[in-house]
Design a protein around this motif. Structure first.
Motif, short mmCIF file in Angstrom:
data_model
loop_
_atom_site.label_atom_id
_atom_site.label_comp_id
_atom_site.label_asym_id
_atom_site.label_seq_id
_atom_site.Cartn_x
_atom_site.Cartn_y
_atom_site.Cartn_z
N MET A 1 -101.68 65.92 -49.44
CA MET A 1 -102.00 66.08 -50.85
C MET A 1 -101.41 64.93 -51.67
O MET A 1 -100.36 64.40 -51.33
CB MET A 1 -101.45 67.41 -51.39
CG MET A 1 -102.19 68.64 -50.87
SD MET A 1 -101.76 70.15 -51.77
CE MET A 1 -100.04 70.32 -51.33
N LYS A 2 -102.10 64.58 -52.73
CA LYS A 2 -101.60 63.56 -53.64
C LYS A 2 -100.43 64.13 -54.45
O LYS A 2 -100.24 65.34 -54.57
CB LYS A 2 -102.71 63.09 -54.58
CG LYS A 2 -103.88 62.42 -53.87
CD LYS A 2 -104.92 62.00 -54.89
CE LYS A 2 -106.11 61.31 -54.21
NZ LYS A 2 -107.14 60.90 -55.18
N ARG A 3 -99.67 63.22 -55.06
CA ARG A 3 -98.54 63.66 -55.86
C ARG A 3 -98.99 64.54 -57.03
O ARG A 3 -98.32 65.49 -57.40
CB ARG A 3 -97.77 62.44 -56.38
CG ARG A 3 -97.01 61.67 -55.30
CD ARG A 3 -96.23 60.53 -55.91
NE ARG A 3 -95.48 59.81 -54.88
CZ ARG A 3 -94.70 58.75 -55.13
NH1 ARG A 3 -94.57 58.31 -56.37
NH2 ARG A 3 -94.06 58.16 -54.13
N SER A 4 -100.14 64.20 -57.60
CA SER A 4 -100.65 64.99 -58.72
C SER A 4 -101.00 66.41 -58.28
O SER A 4 -100.80 67.38 -59.04
CB SER A 4 -101.88 64.32 -59.33
OG SER A 4 -102.90 64.17 -58.35
N ASP A 5 -101.50 66.56 -57.04
CA ASP A 5 -101.82 67.88 -56.53
C ASP A 5 -100.56 68.68 -56.24
O ASP A 5 -100.51 69.89 -56.49
CB ASP A 5 -102.66 67.76 -55.26
CG ASP A 5 -104.01 67.10 -55.52
OD1 ASP A 5 -104.56 67.30 -56.61
OD2 ASP A 5 -104.49 66.38 -54.63
N ILE A 6 -99.54 68.01 -55.70
CA ILE A 6 -98.27 68.68 -55.46
C ILE A 6 -97.65 69.13 -56.78
O ILE A 6 -97.12 70.25 -56.89
CB ILE A 6 -97.31 67.75 -54.70
CG1 ILE A 6 -97.86 67.45 -53.30
CG2 ILE A 6 -95.92 68.37 -54.59
CD1 ILE A 6 -97.05 66.44 -52.52
N ALA A 7 -97.75 68.27 -57.79
CA ALA A 7 -97.22 68.63 -59.11
C ALA A 7 -97.97 69.82 -59.68
O ALA A 7 -97.36 70.74 -60.27
CB ALA A 7 -97.32 67.43 -60.05
N ALA A 8 -99.30 69.85 -59.49
CA ALA A 8 -100.09 70.97 -59.99
C ALA A 8 -99.73 72.26 -59.25
O ALA A 8 -99.67 73.34 -59.85
CB ALA A 8 -101.58 70.67 -59.82
N LEU A 9 -99.47 72.15 -57.95
CA LEU A 9 -99.08 73.32 -57.16
C LEU A 9 -97.74 73.87 -57.63
O LEU A 9 -97.56 75.09 -57.77
CB LEU A 9 -99.01 72.95 -55.68
CG LEU A 9 -98.81 74.09 -54.69
CD1 LEU A 9 -100.05 74.97 -54.65
CD2 LEU A 9 -98.54 73.54 -53.29
N LEU A 10 -96.79 72.97 -57.89
CA LEU A 10 -95.48 73.41 -58.39
C LEU A 10 -95.62 74.04 -59.78
O LEU A 10 -94.96 75.05 -60.08
CB LEU A 10 -94.53 72.22 -58.44
CG LEU A 10 -94.06 71.67 -57.09
CD1 LEU A 10 -93.30 70.36 -57.28
CD2 LEU A 10 -93.20 72.69 -56.36
N LEU A 11 -96.47 73.45 -60.62
CA LEU A 11 -96.68 74.01 -61.96
C LEU A 11 -97.29 75.40 -61.86
O LEU A 11 -96.88 76.32 -62.60
CB LEU A 11 -97.59 73.09 -62.77
CG LEU A 11 -97.97 73.58 -64.17
CD1 LEU A 11 -96.73 73.83 -65.02
CD2 LEU A 11 -98.91 72.60 -64.84
N LEU A 12 -98.25 75.58 -60.96
CA LEU A 12 -98.86 76.89 -60.79
C LEU A 12 -97.83 77.92 -60.32
O LEU A 12 -97.79 79.05 -60.83
CB LEU A 12 -100.02 76.79 -59.80
CG LEU A 12 -100.79 78.08 -59.53
CD1 LEU A 12 -101.39 78.63 -60.81
CD2 LEU A 12 -101.87 77.84 -58.48
N GLY A 13 -97.00 77.53 -59.35
CA GLY A 13 -95.95 78.44 -58.90
C GLY A 13 -94.99 78.79 -60.02
O GLY A 13 -94.55 79.94 -60.14
#
Length: 304
Positions: A1-13
């Motif tokens: 995953m891209k960094r932006s996707d990881i950031a979005a996943l953390l934000l969702l959590g």
């Protein structure tokens, strides 16, 4: 995953973990039914502009019955049950109980739908159950100063049962419907179902500004925005990777409860959380066992 996707996943959590914080902050002021109703109403208003789309309206009209069932079992009932639990249990503990949803999905599929489970998944179910029993025993022993703690834990489990049912029902009845239509329609249905009880049980004392802000955060950020972010993640990285957010929700729920409410995170809670997440990881296939040869190499599986 891209960094932006990881950031979005953390934000969702972080957002879904914060829902337990906001429920804890608003449940006493509003009461469980009005808080659940306002959450659904607020989210439904956020999704209302979608009704202008011919595509979504066509799907809603064609599939309104199963969408209504999902609105009841995946939104209305869990909102009420978790809001009720928030009046007695710490936010972090409620978030940990939410992590058993994948276990119940697997168990119900095995028991009632004849879905096959391999040995690691069965082991995961047993480990996850042990974690739940550990938490129940610890909470019952502590009591949290509230005689209703047992009912609150039952409410958390009941909410996860609703989620598990919705997963199987949606997969069977709404597989061809866009997730956005299902989500928007279910929030609208939940709002319609909960509005009468919200009005009937409205608190006699006006809730504080803090309680109102918690309710808005719950409805807008933790429900409407979180779902939009979830669907964006599914489109970018796929459903399997997006579902790893389930492992982040308990961690963020505990973190927000500790930081903003001063809740105590006991060693027993930590052990229960780790055991449940381990069971969930095994059950969902995140952790896999592979047979090895005597030399320690992975044995190849020949197709016949």
């Amino acid at each position: 995953m891209k960094r932006s996707d990881i950031a979005a996943l953390l934000l969702l959590g972080a957002l879904w973990g914060a829902s337990f914080l906001f429920m804890r902050m608003g449940a006493d002021a509003f009461g469980s039914m009005p808080l659940a109703g306002l959450r659904a109403i607020g989210a439904a208003l956020c999704f209302a502009p979608m009704l202008a789309s011919r595509r979504y309206m066509t799907e809603l009209r064609a599939h309104w019955r199963p969408i209504a069932v999902v609105g009841l079992t995946n939104s209305a009932l869990p909102y009420v049950l978790f809001s009720y639990a928030a009046q007695s249990l710490p936010a972090g503990l409620s978030a940990i109980f939410d992590a058993i949803t994948p276990l119940l999905v697997a168990a119900s599929g095995w028991l009632w739908l004849s879905e096959k489970l391999d040995t690691p998944r069965i082991l995961g179910l047993l480990i996850g159950l042990a974690g739940v029993l550990w938490l129940v025993g610890d909470t019952a022993g502590l009591g949290h100063g509230n005689a209703h703690a047992g009912w609150a834990m039952a409410a958390c489990v009941g909410a996860t049962v609703c989620y598990a049912f919705s997963v199987h029902y949606s997969h069977r009845r709404l597989r061809t419907v866009s997730p956005m239509s299902t989500t928007a329609g279910s929030q609208i249905v939940a709002a319609l179902l909960l509005t009468p009880s919200t009005i009937w049980q409205w608190p006699a004392q006006t809730p504080s500004t803090q309680a109102w802000l918690a309710m808005l955060g719950l409805a807008v950020a933790c429900t409407a925005v979180a779902y939009l972010l979830f669907f964006r993640l599914i489109a970018r990285v796929g459903a399997a990777r997006s579902m790893t957010v389930l492992y982040l929700i308990p961690a963020f729920g505990v973190l927000w409860g500790t930081l903003f409410l001063g809740e105590t995170f006991t060693m027993a809670m930590a052990v229960g959380c780790v055991v449940i997440l381990l069971g969930t990881a095994l059950t969902t296939g995140l952790i896999r066992f592979r047979p090895t040869t005597a030399a320690g190499t992975v044995a190849a599986v020949e197709e016949t």
